[in-house]
Design a protein around this motif. Structure first.
Motif, short mmCIF file in Angstrom:
data_model
loop_
_atom_site.label_atom_id
_atom_site.label_comp_id
_atom_site.label_asym_id
_atom_site.label_seq_id
_atom_site.Cartn_x
_atom_site.Cartn_y
_atom_site.Cartn_z
N PHE B 33 0.84 -1.20 0.00
CA PHE B 33 0.00 0.00 0.00
C PHE B 33 0.87 1.25 0.00
CE2 PHE B 33 -4.06 -1.97 1.29
CZ PHE B 33 -3.62 -3.19 1.76
N TYR B 35 0.25 5.35 1.06
CA TYR B 35 -0.62 6.36 1.65
C TYR B 35 0.09 7.72 1.58
CZ TYR B 35 -3.82 2.93 3.76
OH TYR B 35 -4.76 1.94 3.95
N LEU B 87 3.81 7.17 2.64
CA LEU B 87 4.05 6.00 3.48
C LEU B 87 3.85 4.73 2.67
CD1 LEU B 87 1.92 7.06 6.61
CD2 LEU B 87 4.23 7.78 5.97
N LEU B 97 0.09 -5.34 8.79
CA LEU B 97 0.73 -4.28 8.02
C LEU B 97 2.05 -3.88 8.67
CD1 LEU B 97 -2.16 -1.84 7.02
CD2 LEU B 97 -0.72 -3.18 5.49
N TRP B 99 4.91 -0.98 8.32
CA TRP B 99 4.98 0.36 7.75
C TRP B 99 6.42 0.86 7.63
CZ3 TRP B 99 0.60 3.20 6.33
CH2 TRP B 99 -0.63 2.63 6.70
N GLY B 100 6.71 1.53 6.52
CA GLY B 100 7.95 2.27 6.41
C GLY B 100 7.83 3.59 7.17
N ALA B 101 8.97 4.24 7.38
CA ALA B 101 8.98 5.50 8.14
C ALA B 101 8.45 6.68 7.34
CB ALA B 101 10.39 5.79 8.63
#
Lengths: 116, 109
Positions: B33, B35, B87, B97, B99-101
């Motif tokens: 994903f 965002y 993101l 999920l 998440w990257g920073a």
């Protein structure tokens, strides 16, 4: 318009106090989530709930508690046991908790908690 | 461990094209994903890739290569309102999920 409402947007707390962050959605979504966002880090999952009266711990649940008494509401309590609570807290919801398809998250505008 | 890597910050010029890369190492893969998050606001969904290839949606496109553990978000005809953090998140084998920073994109006139 449907969406997620978080309150308060800004909150200050003294050490040793519990605080509760509100999250309300009118999207008729089954699943709701709480994330913590810190500078330079990815979102980290605190708790999630796939149905009413049920919730599961995420990766960083220590020092936090939740309830899911209504489908629309998923409040988060930051307790005095949370050692570093200053952060930006994001609530999210999705149609279902299952993994099929995109299962897109809709986020609230966030609550910024500062411990003095 | 599981890891998502994105550049911390990028700068581009209004009207230009920018590519934001995301590489991942996760326990399994069940979708990626992108965002968008403006400062102090809610992240909003941009795109979802589960199969290799390019997904185009207006000025934004997202590419996935599962064999390389790599995705990119391509933004065309940049506008000042595109200044935001982007993101990248991967759904792993447990359907959680990761998440990257985030990549902070600065658009200059």
């Amino acid at each position: 318009d449907g969406g997620i409402t978080q309150s308060p947007k800004y909150l200050f707390r003294k050490e040793g106090q519990n605080v509760t962050l509100s999250c309300e959605q009118n999207l008729n979504h089954d699943a709701m989530y709480w994330y913590r966002q810190d500078p330079g880090q990815g979102l980290r999952l605190i708790y999630y709930s796939q149905i009413v009266n049920d919730f599961q711990k995420g990766d960083i649940a220590e020092g936090y508690s939740v309830s899911r008494e209504k489908k629309e509401s998923f409040p988060l309590t930051v307790t005095s046991a949370q050692k570093n609570p200053t952060a930006f807290y994001l609530c999210a919801s999705s149609i279902g908790g299952d993994a099929s398809g995109a299962n897109v998250l809709t986020f609230g505008a966030g609550s910024r908690l500062t411990v003095l | 461990g599981q890891n998502i890597d994105q550049p911390t910050e990028m700068t581009a010029t209004e009207g230009a094209i920018v590519q934001i890369n995301c590489t991942y190492q996760t326990s399994g893969f069940n979708g990626l994903f992108w965002y968008q998050q403006h400062a102090g606001e809610a992240p909003t969904f941009l795109s979802y890739n589960v199969l290799d290839g390019l997904e185009e949606k207006g000025r934004f496109s997202s590419f996935l290569s599962r064999s390389k553990g790599y995705s990119y978000l391509l933004l065309k005809e940049l506008q000042m309102k595109d200044s935001a953090s982007y993101l990248c998140a991967v759904r792993d084998s447990n359907y959680q999920l990761i998440w990257g920073a985030g990549t902070k994109l600065i658009i200059k006139p």
